[in-house]
Design an enzyme around this catalytic site. Structure first.
Site, PDB file in Angstrom:
ATOM      1  N   GLY A 107     -22.259  79.873  95.700  1.00 57.01           N
ATOM      2  CA  GLY A 107     -21.284  78.798  95.874  1.00 57.01           C
ATOM      3  C   GLY A 107     -21.979  77.456  95.835  1.00 57.01           C
ATOM      4  O   GLY A 107     -23.206  77.381  95.997  1.00 57.01           O
ATOM      5  N   CYS A 129     -27.348  84.453  96.504  1.00 54.35           N
ATOM      6  CA  CYS A 129     -27.537  83.007  96.576  1.00 54.35           C
ATOM      7  C   CYS A 129     -26.880  82.432  97.844  1.00 54.35           C
ATOM      8  O   CYS A 129     -27.298  82.751  98.937  1.00 54.35           O
ATOM      9  CB  CYS A 129     -27.023  82.364  95.288  1.00 54.35           C
ATOM     10  SG  CYS A 129     -27.631  80.704  95.040  1.00 54.35           S
ATOM     11  N   HIS A 178     -29.253  85.377  90.660  1.00 56.71           N
ATOM     12  CA  HIS A 178     -27.927  85.847  90.230  1.00 56.71           C
ATOM     13  C   HIS A 178     -28.031  87.097  89.355  1.00 56.71           C
ATOM     14  O   HIS A 178     -28.315  86.991  88.165  1.00 56.71           O
ATOM     15  CB  HIS A 178     -27.215  84.732  89.456  1.00 56.71           C
ATOM     16  CG  HIS A 178     -26.795  83.601  90.327  1.00 56.71           C
ATOM     17  ND1 HIS A 178     -25.583  83.576  90.978  1.00 56.71           N
ATOM     18  CD2 HIS A 178     -27.446  82.482  90.713  1.00 56.71           C
ATOM     19  CE1 HIS A 178     -25.506  82.484  91.716  1.00 56.71           C
ATOM     20  NE2 HIS A 178     -26.621  81.798  91.563  1.00 56.71           N
ATOM     21  N   GLU A 215     -25.626  88.828  88.302  1.00 56.18           N
ATOM     22  CA  GLU A 215     -24.436  88.986  87.467  1.00 56.18           C
ATOM     23  C   GLU A 215     -24.586  88.365  86.085  1.00 56.18           C
ATOM     24  O   GLU A 215     -23.832  88.688  85.180  1.00 56.18           O
ATOM     25  CB  GLU A 215     -23.198  88.405  88.183  1.00 56.18           C
ATOM     26  CG  GLU A 215     -23.194  86.890  88.434  1.00 56.18           C
ATOM     27  CD  GLU A 215     -23.933  86.481  89.711  1.00 56.18           C
ATOM     28  OE1 GLU A 215     -24.813  87.222  90.164  1.00 56.18           O
ATOM     29  OE2 GLU A 215     -23.627  85.386  90.228  1.00 56.18           O
TER      30      GLU A 215
END
Ligand code: XMP
Length: 525
Positions: free
Chosen positions: A58, A86, A181, A183
């Site tokens: 975020g 994160c 990350h 993803e």
């Protein structure tokens, strides 16, 4: 019937631009996952009953204290495995008694992290193995803050030079944090990391496959609809086409599709839809030729938002009139997909900013008094495409670029006229044909021609030509929120421009749009 979603992963969204990617990655592994806002209530969390929870990244900083978003305290009582990514790792660390501070060095982009200890999350993976057996991973980082002290019970699992605690794990509670990350595709071992989390750590089975989703949806639709009749507005786009194929398989003749030709479709679109669905598949499709009605309503209107509203409202009028002719209709099917659901939830909570009103996201009016059937409501676009192929739709059709609801209406700048639409259809068809022929169609996410209502002088043969201008647009994007103009080869642009000017008498000039989004949008209006 509910088995497909019995084992599911919840993703708590802290506002990262990659949150949807996390859900897609988990589903690619075969496990159902959904996104909820970080401020989910304890009650909703327990009711949802996930097998595991992922806390997304975020943009905020946990160092801002009370104003920073935080996970509900109940999350740490429900006893399921957690993976913080994160910001998700940072809030987990502070909420459990660790410390986070703002780093002097922001890490953004590629990084190599060293594996420091054993962890079930990271077992058996490495991109590089050093001479003494030390393992490291190639990852994608994007952070300013970092965890500087771990909560009790955690072991240190990963590090980089500027971020000594880039990973942490509490194997007893099955809580994991990673600063990078997994993803994004730049993190080479991302899929393996998610697989470890959802399959080994959360013990979910891989049940979420195209074939299983289709079976599940067929059963749901049958039980929802019974022996009533369903109406579907078929646009020829991927989503409504997949709904048509799915419903046809589920309820056969209880489905009637209405295809509205608004005069703003691409070349041959109407015939293609009729051939595929009515002729080949035996779906009941009513084709409504409403070109005149749309063009009459649009005459003299040049404001893009007004044009969108008129096209949307006229569509509803036409659709309404047709549906009144069909007896015993109780349901209206729509091709709403999961990103539409997320987007409209975000706009309800005021978290999104409306740049353009995309009329078909809002759907048809409530006073139609029909119940909705939305079999794609839980699916991402790539899942919809896979299902389309599994249902037997041609790949060409399923992997087509998106086409906006208002169609050519927002690609003819200003006042919309039939003659302009005819010119644009031809130019667009040439561009798309050449993109296919050169192999560039699949390499771009969306490509089309735009009609500019300005006249420009050209010379063709010995004669002067004073005619219209066509702009070509091609972009590469993952989520259509940001996009880069496609770097098409000059030879390809040259061929397309040559063909358009030679084959269409009313065009004297072709330009290529080299604006990215932002600040430009993908469509010109
Ligand atoms: P923009 O132009 O906003 O486009 O960058 C992003 C994506 O949305 C599509 N688009 C629309 N789709 N109704 C739709 O159904 C609309 O009014 C509309 N306007 C833009 C656009 O084609 C791109 O894929």
């Amino acid at each position: 019937m509910d088995d497909l979603q019995a084992e599911k992963i919840l993703i708590l969204d802290f506002g990262s631009q990659y949150t949807q990617l996390i859900a897609r990655r988990i589903r690619e592994i075969g496990v159902f996952s959904e996104i909820r806002a970080w401020d989910i209530s304890a009650e909703e969390l327990r009711e949802y009953n996930p097998r595991g929870v992922i806390l997304s990244g975020g943009p905020e900083s946990v160092t801002e204290g009370a104003t920073a978003p935080r996970a509900p305290d109940a999350l740490f009582d429900v006893g399921v495995p957690l993976l913080g990514i994160c910001y998700g790792m940072q809030t987990m660390a502070t909420q459990l008694g660790g410390q986070v501070s703002t780093s002097d060095v922001r890490e953004f982009g590629y990084a190599q992290v060293t594996v420091e200890g054993e962890s079930e999350l990271l077992c058996d993976i490495a991109d590089h193995i050093g001479p003494n057996g030390e393992k490291s991973l190639d990852v994608w980082m994007s952070h300013g803050d970092k965890v500087v002290s771990m909560p009790q019970g955690f072991e240190h699992t990963l590090s980089t030079a500027s971020c000594p605690i880039a990973g942490m794990a509490d194997e007893a509670r099955r809580y994991y944090g990673i600063q990078f990350h997994p993803e994004v595709t730049h993190t080479a071992q991302g899929e393996k990391i998610f697989e470890h989390f959802v399959r080994q750590i959360c013990c979910c089975e891989a049940r979420w496959t195209s074939a299983a989703i289709i079976e599940d949806q067929i059963a749901r639709v049958r039980s929802q609809v019974g022996d009533s009749h369903v109406l579907l507005g078929l646009s020829g786009g991927v989503d409504s086409s997949v709904v048509a194929a799915l419903l046809h398989r589920a309820i056969g003749d209880q489905l009637t599709c209405v295809f509205v030709d608004n005069g703003l479709l691409r070349k041959n679109e109407g015939n293609m839809v009729m051939d595929m669905f009515a002729q080949n598949m035996g779906v009941r499709v009513i084709r409504v030729n409403a070109q005149k009605q749309f063009l009459d309503q649009l005459r003299g209107v040049d404001d893009p938002e007004k044009k969108r509203k008129i096209i949307g409202n006229t569509f509803i009028d036409v659709f309404d009139a047709e549906s009144n002719k069909i007896d015993n209709v109780r349901f209206l099917a729509q091709g709403t997909i999961y990103p539409d659901v997320i987007e409209s939830a975000a706009s309800k909570t005021g978290k999104a900013h409306v740049i353009k009103s995309h009329h078909n996201v809002g759907g048809l009016p409530d006073d139609m008094a029909l119940e909705l059937v939305e079999p794609l409501r839980e699916l991402f676009k790539d899942e919809v495409r896979k299902i389309g192929v599994e249902l037997g739709l041609p790949k060409d059709m399923v992997y087509r670029h998106p086409f906006p609801g208002p169609g050519l209406g927002v690609r003819i700048l200003g006042d919309v006229k039939e003659a302009y639409a005819d010119v644009l259809r031809e130019a667009d068809a040439i561009f798309i044909e050449e993109l296919h022929a050169s192999g560039w169609y699949q390499k771009t996410s969306q490509a089309f021609a735009v009609f500019l209502p300005v006249q420009s002088v050209g010379v063709v043969g010995d004669g002067r030509r004073y005619a219209w201008v066509i702009a070509l647009r091609a972009v590469e994007t993952i989520d259509f929120m940001t996009a880069r103009w496609a770097h098409l080869p000059y030879e390809l642009l040259e061929r397309v421009s040559g063909r358009i000017i030679n084959e269409i008498a009313d065009v004297s000039r072709v330009t290529y749009d080299i604006s990215s989004k932002p600040p430009a949008t993908i469509e010109w209006e």
